[in-house]
Scaffold this active site. Structure first.
Site, PDB file in Angstrom:
ATOM      1  N   LEU A  48       0.797  -1.226  -0.091  1.00 19.79           N
ATOM      2  CA  LEU A  48       0.079  -0.079  -0.036  1.00 19.79           C
ATOM      3  C   LEU A  48       0.728   1.109  -0.126  1.00 19.79           C
ATOM      4  O   LEU A  48       0.279   2.320  -0.537  1.00 19.79           O
ATOM      5  CB  LEU A  48      -0.908   0.058   1.273  1.00 19.79           C
ATOM      6  CG  LEU A  48      -1.881  -1.074   1.236  1.00 19.79           C
ATOM      7  CD1 LEU A  48      -2.767  -1.099   2.659  1.00 19.79           C
ATOM      8  CD2 LEU A  48      -2.958  -0.962   0.174  1.00 19.79           C
ATOM      9  N   SER A  56       9.944   5.702   5.490  1.00 21.43           N
ATOM     10  CA  SER A  56      11.483   5.477   6.104  1.00 21.43           C
ATOM     11  C   SER A  56      11.750   4.384   7.011  1.00 21.43           C
ATOM     12  O   SER A  56      12.646   3.922   7.242  1.00 21.43           O
ATOM     13  CB  SER A  56      12.267   6.838   6.800  1.00 21.43           C
ATOM     14  OG  SER A  56      10.827   7.020   7.701  1.00 21.43           O
ATOM     15  N   ASP A 114       2.529  14.454  15.102  1.00 22.62           N
ATOM     16  CA  ASP A 114       2.821  14.135  13.841  1.00 22.62           C
ATOM     17  C   ASP A 114       1.369  14.388  13.121  1.00 22.62           C
ATOM     18  O   ASP A 114       1.014  13.620  12.181  1.00 22.62           O
ATOM     19  CB  ASP A 114       3.546  12.980  13.359  1.00 22.62           C
ATOM     20  CG  ASP A 114       4.011  13.061  11.886  1.00 22.62           C
ATOM     21  OD1 ASP A 114       4.096  14.082  11.508  1.00 22.62           O
ATOM     22  OD2 ASP A 114       4.401  11.973  11.478  1.00 22.62           O
TER      23      ASP A 114
END
Length: 593
Positions: free
Chosen positions: A28, A32, A177
């Site tokens: 998908l 990193s 994030d």
């Protein structure tokens, strides 16, 4: 403790979970950390529900309904599997973050707003997180298709994002994030938050500093010298030279004596000392995605849950204008603009269009209330729209910076996050018509539709060839909300913002919005170089390889988890009906007994 929890009698009775239990359908995405795969559970690994009732599936209104799938379909359910390379994470000193992500997902079991964790396990090379598959893809994909959202639609999605973040804050975590990529769209069209690899709860067990100090203190106690690589040797020689010169000038004690004094201060068991002194430390790590970072994070200051609300302001701007407000070609330039946000934040008055490459539907101008909300979210943390309780954190940080001696008579040590800290944001006039307590029962503007001749991964691919008209947003239910602000638009928008147009936007070439917003990292791709390990032990040519292999085997003890085969609504329903039993020595005994 982690090892003991993973070896309880109940866990031992469950069939082990392993990568061989799943077959890979396709990839998908890549990052990193590793890859995210679409996987299908093999039929021979399925275990019937211990409740003995029909499995439940989520409906479009956020509730649950009985599944009509037959047993073979249930046994072949698909999941999203996040595969994390141990070696890369260990070289980057990410053990604390990986433990934090797994612990948060386990703790958020049965949460309405967090992507559910099905299982977590490991082998010698990888960590695996198996989660429910979100067929609608991520919110960034929706933005790429629509480019700009109608304000009523943007309001609905931002409201659900606020509930997602509030859910994490209620569990005493900050996400750190928050960005469109990390909000996934369920089969019912609602949002769930994901990717807690940078999440932080202030506990020492999720801090990489603890693990590093633990190892190097052991090396010091055993008088073991590790030289590291050639660069370490040069830096150590320079450091010793400077230290000797400083000690001769100031007459300071040696490093070993300072270490002994520091250890004497931490009286009592080390874990008790850590729990007592390190539980509520503020976050300081510079983490996140540059375009969505709060200014206090970029500066490396102590920060708290308010950094997540800054990111929500960025996303709202992106939904309404088609790009982030501080976008630049390089990360550093973007950060510089964020730090100068008072002068860089501007609101264009040009005509907005949704789906400019297909239908080019004209949208109404952005209202004054939306601009006011963005402005109050994209401000310094001490005046940012959020819970008033955070003001106490500002006092603590200020006194701490002046010196801890000022804090002796002040027992309050601050908190990285406060529960219900979104109340002030919810009360803003922009959300006047949002039914917060029943939002999960409303029909979303976009509900994923996968027809029989289309793959279930259609929202993860380039969709220009397979998107149909029915796949676009249904904004009819939100038009009435926008109409009651029409008078305000005409009275305030054109007058108050005419002088606020930025030269950058006036000179922006056609199609710049689309070029600014791309899947994945919007900054220029750089040539990938092999990173130098952050840990000296791993950099040492003599012991580095051995240390890495040892850590791969023992660094994530207790990582394994498997979600119960029944859902909380199932359990509550069966307890009420009195049909749920537990096995005791071969007999079925009602729970009430």
């Amino acid at each position: 403790m982690r090892a003991l929890k993973s070896k309880t009698l109940i866990r031992q009775k469950l069939k082990g979970v392993h990568i061989s239990n799943y077959e890979i359908v396709r990839i998908l995405g890549k990052g990193s950390f590793g890859v995210v795969r679409l996987v299908r559970e093999k039929s021979d690994t399925s275990v019937p529900s211990p409740t003995g009732v029909t499995p439940m599936v989520e409906t479009f209104d956020g509730g649950y309904g009985r599944s009509t799938l037959n047993k073979s379909r249930e046994n072949r359910q698909v999941y999203a599997m996040k595969v994390i390379r141990k070696s890369d994470m260990l070289r980057n000193s990410q053990e604390g973050h990986l433990r934090a992500e797994r612990d948060f997902l386990v703790a958020s079991e049965n949460s309405r707003w967090v992507v559910p964790l099905v299982a977590s396990f490991q082998d010698n090379n990888n960590l695996y997180l198996v989660m429910d598959y979100m067929v609608g893809g991520d919110f960034l994909g929706l933005l790429l298709r629509e480019d700009v959202l109608d304000e009523g639609v943007a309001r609905w999605y931002i409201a659900e994002m606020i509930l997602c973040i509030e859910e994490a804050h209620k569990m005493d975590w900050i996400h750190r994030d928050v960005k469109p990529d990390n909000f996934l769209i369920t089969a019912s069209g609602h949002l769930k938050i994901s990717d807690f690899g940078l999440a932080f709860d202030g506990h020492w067990s999720h801090s990489q500093t603890y693990y590093n100090e633990h190892r190097y203190s052991l090396l010091r106690d055993l008088d073991i010298q590790v030289e590291g690589d050639q660069q370490d040797l040069v830096e150590e020689a320079e450091r010793q030279s400077h230290q000797r010169m400083a000690d001769m000038i100031s007459g300071n004690v040696t490093e070993r004596e300072r270490l002994r004094v520091k250890q004497d201060d931490a009286s009592g068991p080390i874990l008790d000392w850590l729990n007592r002194t390190q539980k509520r430390n503020f976050a300081r790590s510079v983490v996140g995605t540059s375009q969505y970072m709060a200014p206090e994070v970029i500066r490396g200051e102590n920060y708290d849950g308010r950094c997540d609300w800054w990111s929500i302001g960025i996303i709202l701007y992106e939904c309404l204008y088609g790009c982030t407000p501080f976008f630049c070609e390089t990360r550093q330039a973007t950060k510089n603009r964020i730090l100068d946000h008072k002068h860089q934040l501007q609101f264009p008055i040009e005509q907005r269009y949704t789906r400019p490459n297909i239908d080019r539907v004209a949208l109404m101008p952005v209202t004054h209330t939306a601009i006011d909300l963005i402005t109050r979210l994209l401000d310094e943390k001490d005046v940012r729209l959020s819970a008033q309780a955070y003001r106490e954190n500002d006092f603590v940080m200020q006194k701490t910076a002046q010196g801890r001696r000022h804090m002796r008579n002040f027992p309050y040590t601050g908190s990285i996050v406060f529960r219900d800290d979104a109340k002030e944001i919810k009360d803003h006039p922009f959300f006047r018509h949002i039914p917060w307590s029943t939002l999960h029962f409303t029909r979303p503007p976009f509900v994923p539709k996968v027809h029989g001749n289309q793959p279930i991964t259609k929202y993860f691919d380039d969709e220009k060839d397979i998107m149909s008209e029915s796949d676009h947003l249904d904004s009819s239910s939100h038009i009435s909300v926008a109409q009651d602000m029409a008078a305000e638009i005409q009275a305030t928008q054109l007058l108050d913002l005419k002088d606020a147009t930025v030269n950058l936007w006036a000179q922006k070439p056609a199609g710049a919005l689309s070029s600014m917003k791309t899947k994945g990292s919007p900054e220029k791709k750089r040539n990938k170089e092999k990173k130098r390990p952050r840990d000296k032990l791993l950099r040492d040519p003599k012991v580095g390889r051995t240390v890495l292999e040892i850590r791969k085997k023992g660094a994530f003890i207790g990582y394994t988890y498997r979600r119960p085969r029944f859902t909380l609504p199932e359990l509550e329903e069966n307890v009420q009906r009195g049909r749920l039993g537990v096995e005791r020595q071969g007999m079925v005994v009602p729970v009430s007994a």
